[in-house]
Design a protein around this motif. Structure first.
Motif, PDB file in Angstrom:
ATOM      1  N   LEU A  26       0.151  -0.012   6.916  1.00 57.72           N
ATOM      2  CA  LEU A  26      -0.470   1.218   7.549  1.00 57.72           C
ATOM      3  C   LEU A  26      -1.202   1.916   6.411  1.00 57.72           C
ATOM      4  O   LEU A  26      -2.257   2.433   6.097  1.00 57.72           O
ATOM      5  N   TRP A  27      -0.370   2.125   5.209  1.00 58.29           N
ATOM      6  CA  TRP A  27      -0.607   2.860   4.195  1.00 58.29           C
ATOM      7  C   TRP A  27      -1.661   2.257   3.382  1.00 58.29           C
ATOM      8  O   TRP A  27      -2.999   2.784   3.057  1.00 58.29           O
ATOM      9  N   ALA A  28      -1.380   0.725   3.039  1.00 56.43           N
ATOM     10  CA  ALA A  28      -2.491   0.007   2.497  1.00 56.43           C
ATOM     11  C   ALA A  28      -3.812   0.024   3.174  1.00 56.43           C
ATOM     12  O   ALA A  28      -4.988   0.086   2.524  1.00 56.43           O
ATOM     13  N   THR A  29      -3.705   0.072   4.475  1.00 57.37           N
ATOM     14  CA  THR A  29      -4.975   0.166   5.165  1.00 57.37           C
ATOM     15  C   THR A  29      -6.029   1.287   5.236  1.00 57.37           C
ATOM     16  O   THR A  29      -7.114   1.408   5.069  1.00 57.37           O
ATOM     17  N   SER A  30      -4.928   2.553   5.171  1.00 63.31           N
ATOM     18  CA  SER A  30      -5.617   3.577   5.107  1.00 63.31           C
ATOM     19  C   SER A  30      -6.198   3.928   3.763  1.00 63.31           C
ATOM     20  O   SER A  30      -7.446   4.751   3.541  1.00 63.31           O
ATOM     21  N   MET A  31      -5.606   3.421   2.811  1.00 62.12           N
ATOM     22  CA  MET A  31      -6.031   3.789   1.325  1.00 62.12           C
ATOM     23  C   MET A  31      -7.253   3.075   1.186  1.00 62.12           C
ATOM     24  O   MET A  31      -7.956   3.474   0.156  1.00 62.12           O
ATOM     25  N   LEU A  32      -7.676   1.682   1.701  1.00 58.87           N
ATOM     26  CA  LEU A  32      -8.625   1.202   1.657  1.00 58.87           C
ATOM     27  C   LEU A  32      -9.976   1.646   2.614  1.00 58.87           C
ATOM     28  O   LEU A  32     -10.985   1.633   2.331  1.00 58.87           O
ATOM     29  N   TRP A  43       1.437  -5.630   1.257  1.00 57.66           N
ATOM     30  CA  TRP A  43       2.610  -4.630   1.944  1.00 57.66           C
ATOM     31  C   TRP A  43       3.351  -4.016   0.619  1.00 57.66           C
ATOM     32  O   TRP A  43       3.957  -2.733   0.492  1.00 57.66           O
ATOM     33  N   LEU A  44       3.385  -4.802  -0.496  1.00 61.79           N
ATOM     34  CA  LEU A  44       4.182  -4.230  -1.858  1.00 61.79           C
ATOM     35  C   LEU A  44       3.242  -3.161  -2.224  1.00 61.79           C
ATOM     36  O   LEU A  44       3.898  -2.202  -2.654  1.00 61.79           O
ATOM     37  N   TYR A  45       1.917  -3.273  -2.083  1.00 60.03           N
ATOM     38  CA  TYR A  45       1.111  -2.152  -2.815  1.00 60.03           C
ATOM     39  C   TYR A  45       1.174  -1.125  -1.937  1.00 60.03           C
ATOM     40  O   TYR A  45       1.397   0.184  -2.431  1.00 60.03           O
ATOM     41  N   GLY A  46       1.274  -1.091  -0.483  1.00 58.88           N
ATOM     42  CA  GLY A  46       1.779   0.096   0.167  1.00 58.88           C
ATOM     43  C   GLY A  46       2.724   0.500   0.004  1.00 58.88           C
ATOM     44  O   GLY A  46       2.850   1.889  -0.001  1.00 58.88           O
ATOM     45  N   LEU A  47       3.881  -0.053  -0.125  1.00 56.45           N
ATOM     46  CA  LEU A  47       5.358   0.227  -0.574  1.00 56.45           C
ATOM     47  C   LEU A  47       5.290   1.069  -1.804  1.00 56.45           C
ATOM     48  O   LEU A  47       5.931   2.264  -1.905  1.00 56.45           O
ATOM     49  N   ALA A  48       4.475   0.709  -2.916  1.00 58.61           N
ATOM     50  CA  ALA A  48       4.326   1.282  -4.051  1.00 58.61           C
ATOM     51  C   ALA A  48       3.696   2.588  -3.872  1.00 58.61           C
ATOM     52  O   ALA A  48       4.154   3.740  -4.398  1.00 58.61           O
ATOM     53  N   LEU A  49       2.504   2.721  -3.171  1.00 56.21           N
ATOM     54  CA  LEU A  49       1.831   4.044  -2.752  1.00 56.21           C
ATOM     55  C   LEU A  49       2.748   5.129  -2.101  1.00 56.21           C
ATOM     56  O   LEU A  49       2.748   6.287  -2.167  1.00 56.21           O
TER      57      LEU A  49
END
Length: 204
Positions: A109-115, A148-154
């Protein structure tokens, strides 16, 4: 999606940090200026547009422009779309309280919002269209698990700012915005085309 670029997490974070440092004082004081609008309960209404402003500043900086401190308020020009996209973040924090579902879905979800936010700001897409484009990108990529890993990092970066008595957010949020600007460039707009654009991400 043919010719899918690599989800280069380390590159996005490293280049994002370099981008942040180019205008770190502007980003810091812009975040500091916006801080009074982000105290409870005001943050519910203002965090989305303010973070959209940070994203716009990051995109402008990446294009070689010189963002100004007051540019952080330009996100209010897309208030409702930015507001609803930002709601993903508090919803995600609630989901984190329900493992293992939370740990599976929250980073995506975070990765999606960030894009979605750069699509909203830079390409003028409406909120729903930006979110659909972003989630399609994340979920149809062969290496979605790297998103998923990218969103986890954010997620981790943002939580570190919160743990620092929220003062750390004045650094971690601009850094996250810069990292997502780099990701946006690599995924949606090749660098050679990106640099040909006008150094102003807020439309005509």
């Amino acid at each position: 999606m043919a010719n899918q670029p690599t989800v280069a997490i380390e590159k996005w974070l490293t280049d994002g940090w370099k981008l942040y440092k180019q205008n770190r004082f502007t980003f810091f004081f812009a975040s500091l200026l916006a801080a009074p609008l982000c105290i409870p309960p005001l943050f519910i209404f203002f965090s989305g547009p303010l973070y959209a402003g940070l994203c716009g500043m990051a995109i402008q900086s990446m294009r070689g422009g010189d963002p100004r401190i007051r540019d952080i308020f330009k996100g209010f020009g897309r208030y409702w779309a930015a507001f609803f996209l930002w709601l993903i973040f508090p919803v995600s924090l609630i989901l984190l309280c329900a493992p293992p579902i939370g740990i599976l879905f929250v980073p995506l979800l975070w990765a999606t919002s960030m894009l979605a936010l750069p699509l909203l700001i830079d390409q003028g897409q409406v909120g729903g269209s930006a979110f659909r484009t972003a989630i399609k990108t994340v979920l149809t990529w062969k290496n979605w698990w790297r998103f998923w890993l990218y969103g986890l990092a954010l997620t981790f970066i943002s939580l570190m700012g919160i743990l620092g008595f929220f003062i750390g957010l004045w650094i971690t949020l601009p850094f996250a915005a810069c990292a997502q600007a780099i990701a946006y460039r690599d995924i949606f707009k090749p660098e050679e085309a990106f640099r040909a654009d006008i150094a102003q991400p807020w439309g005509k």
